[in-house]
Design an enzyme around this catalytic site. Structure first.
Site, mmCIF file in Angstrom:
data_model
loop_
_atom_site.group_PDB
_atom_site.id
_atom_site.type_symbol
_atom_site.label_atom_id
_atom_site.label_comp_id
_atom_site.label_asym_id
_atom_site.label_seq_id
_atom_site.Cartn_x
_atom_site.Cartn_y
_atom_site.Cartn_z
ATOM 1 N N ARG A 191 -5.795 5.829 -7.684
ATOM 2 C CA ARG A 191 -5.489 7.256 -7.795
ATOM 3 C C ARG A 191 -5.486 7.720 -9.248
ATOM 4 N NH1 ARG A 191 -0.099 7.733 -4.221
ATOM 5 N NH2 ARG A 191 -0.356 9.963 -4.695
ATOM 6 N N LEU B 28 0.867 -1.176 0.000
ATOM 7 C CA LEU B 28 0.000 0.000 0.000
ATOM 8 C C LEU B 28 0.902 1.225 0.000
ATOM 9 C CD1 LEU B 28 -2.695 -0.845 2.741
ATOM 10 C CD2 LEU B 28 -3.012 -0.907 0.261
ATOM 11 N N ASP B 29 0.454 2.293 -0.647
ATOM 12 C CA ASP B 29 1.207 3.540 -0.613
ATOM 13 C C ASP B 29 1.354 4.011 0.830
ATOM 14 O OD1 ASP B 29 1.327 3.547 -3.363
ATOM 15 O OD2 ASP B 29 -0.365 4.923 -3.607
ATOM 16 N N ARG B 30 2.393 4.773 1.071
ATOM 17 C CA ARG B 30 2.669 5.245 2.426
ATOM 18 C C ARG B 30 1.476 6.007 3.010
ATOM 19 N NH1 ARG B 30 7.757 9.188 4.176
ATOM 20 N NH2 ARG B 30 7.342 9.169 6.414
ATOM 21 N N THR C 147 -1.665 5.704 2.238
ATOM 22 C CA THR C 147 -2.903 4.926 2.224
ATOM 23 C C THR C 147 -2.971 4.066 3.480
ATOM 24 O OG1 THR C 147 -2.865 4.817 -0.197
ATOM 25 C CG2 THR C 147 -4.266 3.234 0.942
#
Length: 313
Positions: free
Chosen positions: A242, A140-142, A144
């Site tokens: 996104r 997961l993105d930082r 998120t």
């Protein structure tokens, strides 16, 4: 300092199927990722006495020669602070003998590197020093938050990766998008191409030559100038939700990479301090065991507060 010596490692049956670069990351704790890729590119790593690419998938019985590498204490992964460990421990949603599911806090990267001394996986290893194996099932993105799988066994990691490749997992996100949504469910099928800029920043764009990607958006609540949606990922590309949201003219609130600056400023006024993207639910069935895992993670107080203020308006 660790004395550098070349060594030969024989691949165990349980490790078969991994990419050589990922395998070396687990074998060479404390060695920077850039150094590992360099020794792969230059041919210093040999498999069965031959050169291989970083994408090579190891086989049981492979003899891997690892060149002499000096590892300083400064390069070893930093131990996260107690407050981080407490927060991560409190975020465990599900655990069994083979895996964990964690409600990853926003702002915590999944792993250290690129200037970060630690991430979620380092925190979990510090919490479970007795665990012989802990690896990220996906990422997961930082910024998120939400459900992320951590494998406790190599066999479970392989099985979960197989599910991801075949689309056998159900992943749902909650996202706050710009603008008033018109109509109902919308399927966004747009190929995504990943690029790295000269500054090293990772960017993704819709492009015909990209990898196939499909997201299904379902509106949940329509506000004055924003809409809360559920996004179902049929594929799992980098930055998929996104980029697809921005592609259809409804970028995610707080997205400083693909979003709308004026909308982000407006959302900051109602208390949003991060990307409004949350991995809210995850379910899958492990192929060999038939084990069903279904986990959900509620929105955190910060994001819930933003929705309450929008509702009040």
């Amino acid at each position: 300092m660790t004395q550098p010596t070349a060594r030969i490692i024989e691949v165990a049956a349980a490790d078969e199927g991994q990419r050589i670069d990922n395998y070396l990351l687990t074998q060479l704790k404390g060695v920077p990722k850039s150094r590992i890729y360099r020794i792969l590119r230059t041919g210093e790593v040999r498999v069965n006495s031959g050169r291989i690419k970083p994408t090579y998938r190891i086989k049981a019985g492979d003899a891997i020669r690892i060149p002499p590498i000096r590892v300083s204490e400064e390069e070893a992964p930093a131990r996260p602070g107690d407050w981080v460990l407490e927060r991560v421990n409190a975020s465990i949603l599900y655990e069994d003998k083979g895996l964990l599911v964690v409600n990853k806090p926003a702002g915590l990267a999944v792993h250290g590197g690129s200037g970060l001394s630690y991430g979620l996986i380092e925190a979990l290893r510090a919490l479970r020093p007795e665990a012989p194996f802990l690896e990220l099932g996906h990422r997961l993105d930082r910024d998120t938050s939400g459900c992320i799988v951590i494998a406790k066994k190599r066999s479970v990691l392989r099985a979960f990766h197989e599910l991801l490749r075949e689309g056998g997992s159900d992943k749902r996100y909650l996202a706050l998008l710009k603008g008033r949504w018109r109509g109902g469910e919308r399927r966004v099928e747009a190929p995504l191409l990943k690029n790295v800029t000269q500054s090293g920043e990772r960017m993704v764009k819709v492009a015909p030559e990209g990898k196939p990607a499909l997201t299904i958006f379902r509106p949940l609540t329509v506000f004055k100038d924003a809409t809360l949606v559920e996004a179902e990922l049929i594929t799992g590309r980098t930055h998929q939700v996104r980029v697809h949201a921005a592609h259809i003219g409804h970028p995610i609130a707080g997205d400083d990479k693909y979003g709308d600056e004026a909308f982000n400023k407006r959302m900051a006024e109602v208390g949003l301090k991060r990307l409004f993207l949350h991995a809210s639910a995850l379910s899958f069935t492990l192929p060999e065991s038939g084990q069903v895992v279904s986990v959900s993670a509620p929105l955190g107080d910060e994001l819930r507060g933003v929705l309450d203020r929008l509702e009040a308006e």
